[in-house]
Design a protein around this motif. Sequence first.
Motif, PDB file in Angstrom:
ATOM      1  N   GLU A 132      -8.255  -8.990  -6.118  1.00  0.00           N
ATOM      2  CA  GLU A 132      -8.182  -7.786  -5.290  1.00  0.00           C
ATOM      3  C   GLU A 132      -9.395  -7.685  -4.369  1.00  0.00           C
ATOM      4  O   GLU A 132      -9.281  -7.234  -3.223  1.00  0.00           O
ATOM      5  CB  GLU A 132      -8.067  -6.537  -6.166  1.00  0.00           C
ATOM      6  N   GLY A 133     -10.561  -8.126  -4.854  1.00  0.00           N
ATOM      7  CA  GLY A 133     -11.728  -8.169  -3.979  1.00  0.00           C
ATOM      8  C   GLY A 133     -11.524  -9.131  -2.821  1.00  0.00           C
ATOM      9  O   GLY A 133     -11.897  -8.841  -1.675  1.00  0.00           O
ATOM     10  N   ILE A 134     -10.925 -10.286  -3.106  1.00  0.00           N
ATOM     11  CA  ILE A 134     -10.650 -11.272  -2.056  1.00  0.00           C
ATOM     12  C   ILE A 134      -9.624 -10.720  -1.063  1.00  0.00           C
ATOM     13  O   ILE A 134      -9.767 -10.874   0.159  1.00  0.00           O
ATOM     14  CB  ILE A 134     -10.169 -12.586  -2.678  1.00  0.00           C
ATOM     15  N   ARG A 135      -8.588 -10.053  -1.569  1.00  0.00           N
ATOM     16  CA  ARG A 135      -7.582  -9.456  -0.677  1.00  0.00           C
ATOM     17  C   ARG A 135      -8.207  -8.372   0.205  1.00  0.00           C
ATOM     18  O   ARG A 135      -7.881  -8.254   1.393  1.00  0.00           O
ATOM     19  CB  ARG A 135      -6.438  -8.857  -1.491  1.00  0.00           C
ATOM     20  N   ALA A 136      -9.084  -7.557  -0.370  1.00  0.00           N
ATOM     21  CA  ALA A 136      -9.726  -6.497   0.409  1.00  0.00           C
ATOM     22  C   ALA A 136     -10.510  -7.092   1.567  1.00  0.00           C
ATOM     23  O   ALA A 136     -10.498  -6.559   2.694  1.00  0.00           O
ATOM     24  CB  ALA A 136     -10.635  -5.662  -0.493  1.00  0.00           C
ATOM     25  N   PHE A 137     -11.199  -8.186   1.337  1.00  0.00           N
ATOM     26  CA  PHE A 137     -11.927  -8.871   2.404  1.00  0.00           C
ATOM     27  C   PHE A 137     -10.960  -9.458   3.419  1.00  0.00           C
ATOM     28  O   PHE A 137     -11.125  -9.285   4.641  1.00  0.00           O
ATOM     29  CB  PHE A 137     -12.811  -9.964   1.794  1.00  0.00           C
ATOM     30  N   ASP A 138      -9.918 -10.128   2.948  1.00  0.00           N
ATOM     31  CA  ASP A 138      -8.957 -10.776   3.842  1.00  0.00           C
ATOM     32  C   ASP A 138      -8.222  -9.752   4.706  1.00  0.00           C
ATOM     33  O   ASP A 138      -7.890 -10.021   5.861  1.00  0.00           O
ATOM     34  CB  ASP A 138      -7.957 -11.582   3.003  1.00  0.00           C
TER      35      ASP A 138
END
Length: 291
Positions: A208-214
């Motif tokens: 979810e952290g990676i998705r938030a950045f993406d």
Amino acid sequence: MVSAMVYDLDSIATVGVVGAGTMGSGIAQVSAMAGYDVVMRDVEDDLVESGFETIERSLDRLVESDRLSDEQAGAVTDRIAGTTDAADLADCDVVVEAVVEEMEVKQNIFADLDDRTAAGTVLATNTSTLSITTIASATERPEDVVGIHFMNPAPVMRGVEVVVGEKTADAVVDFAHAFAEDLGKTTWESDDKPGFVTNRILMPWLNEGIRAFDEGVATKEDIDTGMRLGTNVPMGPLELADHIGLDVVLHASETLHEELGDRYKPAYLLKRKVEAGDLGKKTGEGFYEYE
């Protein structure tokens, strides 16, 4: 299930470690630091040598920070014997497997350990996501098989997850806790469910952290800062993913996605990074750049 064998920590003299990579070398180091003789085995001499180099770098940092003397560091490495011969594990009192997260590979190792080691030798796996019960099914004594899941990096992280397979003996579970605690760790226990405690909760958080950045919610720096300061964790999700290794995060996420469904679906950007060979700290570039 209760085993007839008495699993006595005081009778343990030699610890076997299968795998000399990041986790295997770390487990070998902490075992030797606790005073055990260690046999660290991998399939090639270069891999064994690389494991020793990792241990020596870790010990050098402890010496530089005055947590060990040069003499103590030397005594640690002297207690570790490297080998490529699986026969050298035969006389170990407990063996911890720490190789690639592939079920067939692990089952082959445990079938071999079953043949080589004496009855009552505890056979532990450091797996972070795979079934202890399925790994143990490759042996004729599943009661001796247990999960002892060290956190990465093993010499630094204080926690160890003890995972109980379907047929793991109660005495072996007790031994696993006592052994990890003797290495200076604090333990918790999980049933043999996908992801156990740590990765079942950690992988969705990382993704979810990676998705938030993406998706442009915030910069990677602000996501990590927000999570560090907002939830009192030592590293934010993107920092931690880089530290673990993006390939490791992807593999664990894919395993849990297969077992538990779409809430564990790996982030697209995670897949893209791995395909590009940007695996995090170990390759010098992931979400951040490293020397």
